[in-house]
Design a protein around this motif. Structure first.
Motif, PDB file in Angstrom:
ATOM      1  N   ARG A  35       0.851  -1.200   0.000  1.00 54.98           N
ATOM      2  CA  ARG A  35       0.000   0.000   0.000  1.00 54.98           C
ATOM      3  C   ARG A  35       0.879   1.241   0.000  1.00 54.98           C
ATOM      4  NH1 ARG A  35      -5.004  -1.568   3.995  1.00 54.98           N
ATOM      5  NH2 ARG A  35      -6.082  -2.952   2.526  1.00 54.98           N
ATOM      6  N   MET A  36       1.487   1.469  -1.158  1.00 55.75           N
ATOM      7  CA  MET A  36       2.355   2.622  -1.334  1.00 55.75           C
ATOM      8  C   MET A  36       1.692   3.572  -2.317  1.00 55.75           C
ATOM      9  SD  MET A  36       5.043   2.283   0.546  1.00 55.75           S
ATOM     10  CE  MET A  36       5.972   3.619  -0.189  1.00 55.75           C
ATOM     11  N   ILE A  37       1.646   4.842  -1.937  1.00 56.65           N
ATOM     12  CA  ILE A  37       1.058   5.862  -2.816  1.00 56.65           C
ATOM     13  C   ILE A  37       2.121   6.370  -3.780  1.00 56.65           C
ATOM     14  CG2 ILE A  37      -0.070   8.110  -2.889  1.00 56.65           C
ATOM     15  CD1 ILE A  37      -0.703   7.648   0.167  1.00 56.65           C
ATOM     16  N   LEU A  38       1.761   6.412  -5.068  1.00 50.09           N
ATOM     17  CA  LEU A  38       2.626   7.051  -6.057  1.00 50.09           C
ATOM     18  C   LEU A  38       1.847   8.293  -6.502  1.00 50.09           C
ATOM     19  CD1 LEU A  38       5.168   6.835  -7.919  1.00 50.09           C
ATOM     20  CD2 LEU A  38       3.700   5.628  -9.532  1.00 50.09           C
ATOM     21  N   THR A  67       1.741  16.026  -7.228  1.00 50.28           N
ATOM     22  CA  THR A  67       1.648  15.498  -5.868  1.00 50.28           C
ATOM     23  C   THR A  67       0.784  16.368  -4.953  1.00 50.28           C
ATOM     24  OG1 THR A  67       3.791  14.416  -6.023  1.00 50.28           O
ATOM     25  CG2 THR A  67       3.023  14.955  -3.798  1.00 50.28           C
ATOM     26  N   GLY A  68       0.985  17.701  -5.052  1.00 51.75           N
ATOM     27  CA  GLY A  68       0.312  18.623  -4.122  1.00 51.75           C
ATOM     28  C   GLY A  68      -1.197  18.446  -4.131  1.00 51.75           C
ATOM     29  N   ASN A  69      -1.803  18.580  -5.305  1.00 51.20           N
ATOM     30  CA  ASN A  69      -3.241  18.455  -5.416  1.00 51.20           C
ATOM     31  C   ASN A  69      -3.751  17.067  -5.138  1.00 51.20           C
ATOM     32  OD1 ASN A  69      -5.016  20.760  -6.262  1.00 51.20           O
ATOM     33  ND2 ASN A  69      -3.060  21.148  -7.312  1.00 51.20           N
ATOM     34  N   PHE A  70      -2.938  16.090  -5.550  1.00 53.35           N
ATOM     35  CA  PHE A  70      -3.356  14.712  -5.310  1.00 53.35           C
ATOM     36  C   PHE A  70      -3.580  14.473  -3.829  1.00 53.35           C
ATOM     37  CE2 PHE A  70      -2.466  10.384  -4.046  1.00 53.35           C
ATOM     38  CZ  PHE A  70      -3.278   9.653  -4.909  1.00 53.35           C
ATOM     39  N   LEU A  71      -2.608  14.925  -3.021  1.00 57.26           N
ATOM     40  CA  LEU A  71      -2.733  14.687  -1.575  1.00 57.26           C
ATOM     41  C   LEU A  71      -3.848  15.536  -0.972  1.00 57.26           C
ATOM     42  CD1 LEU A  71       1.032  14.361  -0.547  1.00 57.26           C
ATOM     43  CD2 LEU A  71      -0.650  12.528  -0.895  1.00 57.26           C
ATOM     44  N   LYS A  72      -3.926  16.779  -1.458  1.00 54.70           N
ATOM     45  CA  LYS A  72      -4.934  17.688  -0.894  1.00 54.70           C
ATOM     46  C   LYS A  72      -6.337  17.095  -1.001  1.00 54.70           C
ATOM     47  CE  LYS A  72      -5.950  21.997  -2.561  1.00 54.70           C
ATOM     48  NZ  LYS A  72      -5.418  23.277  -3.110  1.00 54.70           N
ATOM     49  N   HIS A  73      -6.635  16.505  -2.154  1.00 55.09           N
ATOM     50  CA  HIS A  73      -7.982  15.986  -2.385  1.00 55.09           C
ATOM     51  C   HIS A  73      -8.128  14.500  -2.099  1.00 55.09           C
ATOM     52  CE1 HIS A  73      -7.703  19.633  -5.117  1.00 55.09           C
ATOM     53  NE2 HIS A  73      -8.676  19.947  -4.239  1.00 55.09           N
ATOM     54  N   ALA A  74      -7.094  13.910  -1.505  1.00 53.82           N
ATOM     55  CA  ALA A  74      -7.132  12.457  -1.296  1.00 53.82           C
ATOM     56  C   ALA A  74      -8.149  12.088  -0.217  1.00 53.82           C
ATOM     57  CB  ALA A  74      -5.752  11.947  -0.897  1.00 53.82           C
ATOM     58  N   PRO A  75      -8.827  10.945  -0.381  1.00 58.41           N
ATOM     59  CA  PRO A  75      -9.737  10.462   0.672  1.00 58.41           C
ATOM     60  C   PRO A  75      -8.942  10.100   1.934  1.00 58.41           C
ATOM     61  CG  PRO A  75      -9.427   8.786  -1.018  1.00 58.41           C
ATOM     62  CD  PRO A  75      -8.754  10.027  -1.517  1.00 58.41           C
ATOM     63  N   ILE A 135       8.331   8.656  -4.036  1.00 63.65           N
ATOM     64  CA  ILE A 135       8.588   9.960  -4.636  1.00 63.65           C
ATOM     65  C   ILE A 135       9.452   9.760  -5.865  1.00 63.65           C
ATOM     66  CG2 ILE A 135       9.705  12.188  -4.245  1.00 63.65           C
ATOM     67  CD1 ILE A 135       8.714  11.925  -1.338  1.00 63.65           C
ATOM     68  N   ASP A 136       8.859  10.005  -7.050  1.00 67.04           N
ATOM     69  CA  ASP A 136       9.493   9.584  -8.294  1.00 67.04           C
ATOM     70  C   ASP A 136       9.704  10.701  -9.301  1.00 67.04           C
ATOM     71  OD1 ASP A 136      10.571   7.293  -9.644  1.00 67.04           O
ATOM     72  OD2 ASP A 136       8.880   7.408 -11.039  1.00 67.04           O
ATOM     73  N   SER A 137       9.422  11.953  -8.906  1.00 66.60           N
ATOM     74  CA  SER A 137       9.739  13.083  -9.794  1.00 66.60           C
ATOM     75  C   SER A 137       9.761  14.350  -8.956  1.00 66.60           C
ATOM     76  CB  SER A 137       8.728  13.212 -10.938  1.00 66.60           C
ATOM     77  OG  SER A 137       7.450  13.541 -10.415  1.00 66.60           O
ATOM     78  N   GLY A 138      10.229  15.432  -9.575  1.00 67.59           N
ATOM     79  CA  GLY A 138      10.271  16.708  -8.863  1.00 67.59           C
ATOM     80  C   GLY A 138      11.376  16.729  -7.824  1.00 67.59           C
ATOM     81  N   ASP A 139      11.377  17.778  -6.995  1.00 65.04           N
ATOM     82  CA  ASP A 139      12.366  17.900  -5.929  1.00 65.04           C
ATOM     83  C   ASP A 139      12.007  16.912  -4.826  1.00 65.04           C
ATOM     84  OD1 ASP A 139      13.962  18.560  -3.837  1.00 65.04           O
ATOM     85  OD2 ASP A 139      13.278  20.634  -3.647  1.00 65.04           O
ATOM     86  N   PRO A 140      12.872  15.917  -4.546  1.00 64.88           N
ATOM     87  CA  PRO A 140      12.508  14.887  -3.570  1.00 64.88           C
ATOM     88  C   PRO A 140      12.250  15.448  -2.178  1.00 64.88           C
ATOM     89  CG  PRO A 140      14.842  14.713  -4.171  1.00 64.88           C
ATOM     90  CD  PRO A 140      14.213  15.688  -5.124  1.00 64.88           C
ATOM     91  N   VAL A 141      12.966  16.506  -1.813  1.00 63.38           N
ATOM     92  CA  VAL A 141      12.753  17.103  -0.488  1.00 63.38           C
ATOM     93  C   VAL A 141      11.364  17.740  -0.434  1.00 63.38           C
ATOM     94  CG1 VAL A 141      13.496  18.937   1.066  1.00 63.38           C
ATOM     95  CG2 VAL A 141      15.201  17.426  -0.007  1.00 63.38           C
ATOM     96  N   GLU A 142      11.013  18.462  -1.475  1.00 64.07           N
ATOM     97  CA  GLU A 142       9.682  19.076  -1.516  1.00 64.07           C
ATOM     98  C   GLU A 142       8.608  17.993  -1.452  1.00 64.07           C
ATOM     99  OE1 GLU A 142       9.290  22.090  -4.593  1.00 64.07           O
ATOM    100  OE2 GLU A 142       7.126  21.606  -4.676  1.00 64.07           O
ATOM    101  N   GLY A 143       8.819  16.911  -2.201  1.00 67.15           N
ATOM    102  CA  GLY A 143       7.858  15.809  -2.193  1.00 67.15           C
ATOM    103  C   GLY A 143       7.704  15.215  -0.805  1.00 67.15           C
ATOM    104  N   ALA A 144       8.825  14.962  -0.139  1.00 70.24           N
ATOM    105  CA  ALA A 144       8.767  14.342   1.189  1.00 70.24           C
ATOM    106  C   ALA A 144       8.139  15.293   2.204  1.00 70.24           C
ATOM    107  CB  ALA A 144      10.173  13.925   1.634  1.00 70.24           C
ATOM    108  N   GLU A 145       8.507  16.564   2.120  1.00 73.35           N
ATOM    109  CA  GLU A 145       7.951  17.531   3.078  1.00 73.35           C
ATOM    110  C   GLU A 145       6.442  17.672   2.884  1.00 73.35           C
ATOM    111  OE1 GLU A 145       9.561  18.632   5.585  1.00 73.35           O
ATOM    112  OE2 GLU A 145      11.585  18.023   4.958  1.00 73.35           O
ATOM    113  N   THR A 146       6.013  17.678   1.623  1.00 74.73           N
ATOM    114  CA  THR A 146       4.582  17.739   1.329  1.00 74.73           C
ATOM    115  C   THR A 146       3.862  16.547   1.959  1.00 74.73           C
ATOM    116  OG1 THR A 146       5.078  18.834  -0.762  1.00 74.73           O
ATOM    117  CG2 THR A 146       2.879  17.882  -0.539  1.00 74.73           C
ATOM    118  N   ALA A 147       4.467  15.360   1.806  1.00 74.92           N
ATOM    119  CA  ALA A 147       3.847  14.152   2.361  1.00 74.92           C
ATOM    120  C   ALA A 147       3.796  14.216   3.885  1.00 74.92           C
ATOM    121  CB  ALA A 147       4.627  12.920   1.904  1.00 74.92           C
TER     122      ALA A 147
END
Lengths: 430, 430
Positions: free
Chosen positions: A276-279, A285-293, A304-316
């Motif tokens: 159960r890993m989210i891609l 990523t931003g909008n996906f998480l914002k609207h996620a159930p 985290i497979d694209s973009g700035d990995p730090v930004e991706g991780a911090e967003t998560a």
């Protein structure tokens, strides 16, 4: 002592096959294939291979006849008894019988469908059309064949010792990376380098070197054949092709917006634990998480497979906190364009904040940069993606506009539907 | 495919022999042996092995039982039919039948004589006593056995991939030297590295790498077995042991002064062409040349094996000019402690002034410096020299007082007889 039988066996090869097994592929392909086989067996898709690195003139380097021989050989492959037993009997992430008998029966009888190959200028156009569960299995072997034929072409005129020294240099280079990784406490890292490997034998060597050098810090390989042969865990979950095809099949903008969550709802039904890993980045990523159930925040982690990995991780991390989850219990898998510098940096930054794991790809299995003249063995950016589903074009946006694929008008529509604002461009290395 | 026969063959080895052939030795040993067999078959000599690098505690590193097994194995060796055929039939420097039937008959029946081994502190005392033509053949295999047992001891606990990477690094290191040597026009270079090689297999690899990388610039190897197996020219002429033993046998100071010339007079009788090489430094190059008979100036060239190589070469060039010879027709072989920097320097300096050739030893066949912790595989200075002849001590002065051997009072006497003034001390590396 010469092993005469081996020498004679070598003589009689019509070709020296690059892909010798249907499970010489990424584990997540087989997982996704089972989902697709169950839920979308009739969906028609087109996959096509694209060389993003135009400076590598594949059609001049690689003979068309040899390429056809390799692809034809792959079409002749079927699952062996031992491979089937391994898939049916193995434990993946502690769960037995991950593949259902119905799927295994189908897979045992599978042969890969026809391909369409055309030379266009200095590049090849290689496309696959047919039912989704069959066509999708072409992606990894098609990439591996072209990568390795290119390696073979460059190596063709080398002397025996020159070639041995080339591999000596590559081994030294990889081992120096292993020695640096040995210093990272509680490291967890896996091989994700099948698709753009230098060659099968080299990936197999790299995996074994990681096994010896890193011990338990090396958690496994995405390559099923190597996992089987080397007694390792097969690693992987899911990829962009699922949301891409689901999205293409959506009839309305509203259905399109919902498609990425539909993928994961189906996945949720079928899997648990480390699967159960989210891609999240297919459409940002931003909008996906914002609207996620909410149920998605309960999943094990995120890749985290694209973009700035730090930004991706911090967003998560922010997202988990907002949803009342403890990030320290969550797994973040970094898998985009990694090399040791980046691994060290991310390892240092996230130690203690989240559980971290690395999926190390091309620069594990194909770092021949700087080893031959003109850097002719440097890895390059070859991809094989779903281009259409039931006649409709597919689109991928990702967190880096350089990685976006699809027709321009569709990209624009997707950007609007998924409410994508400014995205920073990042050079796509491999 | 496993070669079962090879695996079973491996199982049944009592030991893994380091020296497997009586011709796994330097070519000049066999040439000198023939001279000694003809002219001094009854001379009794003692050879002893000395580790000049006391910081390498050989007796702690190398098990005495294993060392005895290796030495005993060498005593069990005899010339094979193929080796005999190669020696009888081969062309050396264009001359056929260099070895006489009488010598070959004797050599075919030879077994090496007994050895005396004792542990003294952290070192071994290894001595050989008996007739000169037999004892002299121990020098090279005894050195090779101790060098390789030390390598094996260091490698013993390494992992499989760690070890492969070690060799990968050594290969890369050597190949980078080959790439530098490729740039030198009209280079002539040979392998002289048998005695202090890392191992037999490594020397064999190094020779083949030189063959491929340098082509005709690589003129051959001093190792007869490798020359035979790899279809190369066996290279070598004569060494210090001849003047050392001749000198020890001299009854008067006058006879002592004459001894080095007696050696070459005997040699002159037996050989011509490339074999007429002067090794002038046993008791100081300067005086040796000054008092040399005129016929020696007609010889093909000179080998420079101690002291400052530039000073040695300049001395020789001046000497040839004084004796009315054209240095450009003369061959200068540099063979002392060479590595690529020094080869490049000497090559540049003497191009066009003399014919130059290089005898590259330890840093060709044993440059593992910097490759393992504590530099435990760095080469070290092990020698095996004649210590006495018919009960009288031998002395070597050379052009570097650090390389002088013999009892102190005898060294003083030799320095007086050969009129040695000041000599510059140079660190003995290998």
């Amino acid at each position: 002592m010469v092993d005469i039988a081996t020498r004679v066996w070598n003589h009689k090869w019509k070709i020296d096959p690059i892909v010798r097994s249907l499970i010489d592929t990424d584990f997540y392909k087989l997982l996704m294939c089972q989902t697709v086989f169950r839920r979308h067996p009739k969906t028609r898709v087109t996959f096509s291979l694209i060389n993003r690195t135009k400076s590598v003139p594949l059609a001049r380097l690689v003979d068309e006849g040899e390429l056809r021989e390799q692809l034809d050989h792959i079409r002749s492959l079927s699952l062996s008894r031992g491979e089937s037993t391994w898939m049916r009997g193995n434990t993946f992430y502690g769960k037995r019988q991950m593949f259902t008998p119905a799927f295994m029966d189908w897979f045992e009888n599978l042969r890969l469908p026809a391909y369409h190959l055309e030379r266009v200028g200095d590049q090849y156009e290689l496309t696959f059309e047919g039912s989704w569960p069959e066509v999708m299995l072409w992606e990894i072997p098609a990439l591996a064949v072209l990568m390795e034929l290119r390696s073979r072409a460059v190596l063709h005129d080398m002397g025996r010792f020159e070639m041995q020294v080339l591999y000596a240099r590559a081994m030294t280079k990889l081992w120096e990376k292993v020695e640096r990784l040995q210093k990272l406490p509680d490291l967890r890292i896996a091989d994700f380098g099948t698709r753009r490997r230098h060659s099968f034998l080299w990936q197999d060597w790299a995996v074994q070197a990681m096994q010896e050098g890193l011990g338990r810090a090396f958690t496994g390989t995405s390559n099923c054949l190597i996992a089987k042969n080397r007694d390792l865990e097969a690693i992987g979950t899911n990829a962009h092709e699922l949301p891409m095809v689901y999205a293409a099949l959506a009839d309305t903008d509203e259905a399109l917006r919902q498609a990425p969550y539909d993928v994961l709802a189906d996945w949720h039904d079928e899997h648990e634990g480390n699967l159960r890993m989210i891609l999240p980045d297919t459409y940002g990523t931003g909008n996906f998480l914002k609207h996620a159930p909410d149920w998605l925040a309960g999943w094990t982690g995120i890749r985290i497979d694209s973009g700035d990995p730090v930004e991706g991780a911090e967003t998560a991390i922010r997202w988990w906190k907002e949803r009342g989850e403890d990030p320290r219990q969550k797994l973040v898998i970094f898998s985009d364009g990694l090399d040791v510098d980046k691994i060290e940096e991310l390892h240092a930054r996230y130690a203690g904040r989240v559980r971290v794991s690395f999926g190390w790809g091309t620069l594990l299995t194909n770092d021949f940069r700087g080893l031959v003249e003109g850097d002719a063995l440097a890895p390059f950016s070859l991809v094989c993606k779903a281009r259409s589903a039931n006649g409709r074009p597919t689109v991928k946006l990702s967190d880096n506009p350089e990685k976006a694929t699809g027709p321009e008008d569709e990209i624009a529509r997707y950007r609007r539907v998924f409410d994508i604002g400014h995205q920073e461009r990042r050079e796509v290395f491999v």
